[in-house]
Design an enzyme around this catalytic site. Sequence first.
Site, short mmCIF file in Angstrom:
data_model
loop_
_atom_site.label_atom_id
_atom_site.label_comp_id
_atom_site.label_asym_id
_atom_site.label_seq_id
_atom_site.Cartn_x
_atom_site.Cartn_y
_atom_site.Cartn_z
N VAL A 195 9.41 -2.46 9.27
CA VAL A 195 9.19 -3.35 10.40
C VAL A 195 10.49 -4.11 10.60
O VAL A 195 11.35 -4.13 9.73
CB VAL A 195 8.01 -4.31 10.13
CG1 VAL A 195 6.73 -3.52 10.01
CG2 VAL A 195 8.24 -5.14 8.89
N VAL A 248 11.66 0.18 1.49
CA VAL A 248 13.06 -0.02 1.86
C VAL A 248 13.71 -1.19 1.14
O VAL A 248 14.93 -1.31 1.11
CB VAL A 248 13.17 -0.17 3.39
CG1 VAL A 248 12.68 -1.56 3.82
CG2 VAL A 248 14.58 0.07 3.88
N THR A 283 -4.04 -3.49 -12.74
CA THR A 283 -4.73 -4.14 -11.61
C THR A 283 -5.32 -3.10 -10.65
O THR A 283 -5.02 -3.10 -9.45
CB THR A 283 -3.77 -5.08 -10.87
OG1 THR A 283 -2.59 -4.37 -10.48
CG2 THR A 283 -3.38 -6.26 -11.75
N GLU A 309 -1.60 0.94 -2.42
CA GLU A 309 -1.30 1.21 -3.83
C GLU A 309 -2.58 1.42 -4.64
O GLU A 309 -2.61 2.24 -5.56
CB GLU A 309 -0.49 0.06 -4.43
CG GLU A 309 -0.04 0.32 -5.86
CD GLU A 309 1.02 -0.66 -6.31
OE1 GLU A 309 2.21 -0.41 -6.02
OE2 GLU A 309 0.66 -1.68 -6.94
#
Length: 234
Positions: free
Chosen positions: A6, A96, A129, A185
């Site tokens: 973005v 990125v 997690t 994720e």
Amino acid sequence: LDLVCVFRYLDAYLKNFLTSAEKHFMPGLRVVYYVFTDSPERVPEIQLGPQRSIVIMKVEKHRRWQDISMMRMKTIANVIESHIRHQAQYVFCMDVDQIFVSRWGSEALGESVAQMHAFFYDRSRLSFTYDRNPKSMAYMERGDLYYHAAIFGGTWENVQRLAESCYLGIMTDKQNQVEALWHDESHLNKYFWIMKPTKVLSPEYCWSEEIQNRSEMHFPRLIWAEKHYSELRE
């Protein structure tokens, strides 16, 4: 190599990522950088070496960073089908906000490649997690490793299957008004729990300098850039 940017991340990170990739990512091999962004006009000009090129693809703008993260799976699957499958055998998808610092080469190639998370590789499985909500498609009771969604790859067929599976899980959750704990994720970890990767990369391939020195980590290859989430995720 697929990148999703973005405009704020693009301005903050893309130039350093690409410049460092030109020095260290897959040296001697043909590389096409696919940059997915909502602001194509802001992509910086980078001096590329032989057999290197950039393809800039405009994508839909999303209000929340969580949606950007999750919807990239749809983008990846679609672009593999429309472009990449006709041009390349292997695909890597990377965040990125990272910088290459040493060779990240052909030794990382494989049928299905996962990245061991630098913050969890030496911890008990009880600390992983995973999404613990049984209502989510990403729900996991247990697992063997915790993987980082900042890097995944493999042959285009396997990456496309992963992206399609994660996107299906994300959209099913949306229909049920559920959102996985760590978004794409969480879905990626569920996928790799069921469909084991053929290669798992050491944390050296995606390291954080926030972690204190580890004697077993001799040769970091890619490091996390300094994060400015309070500004970038407004």
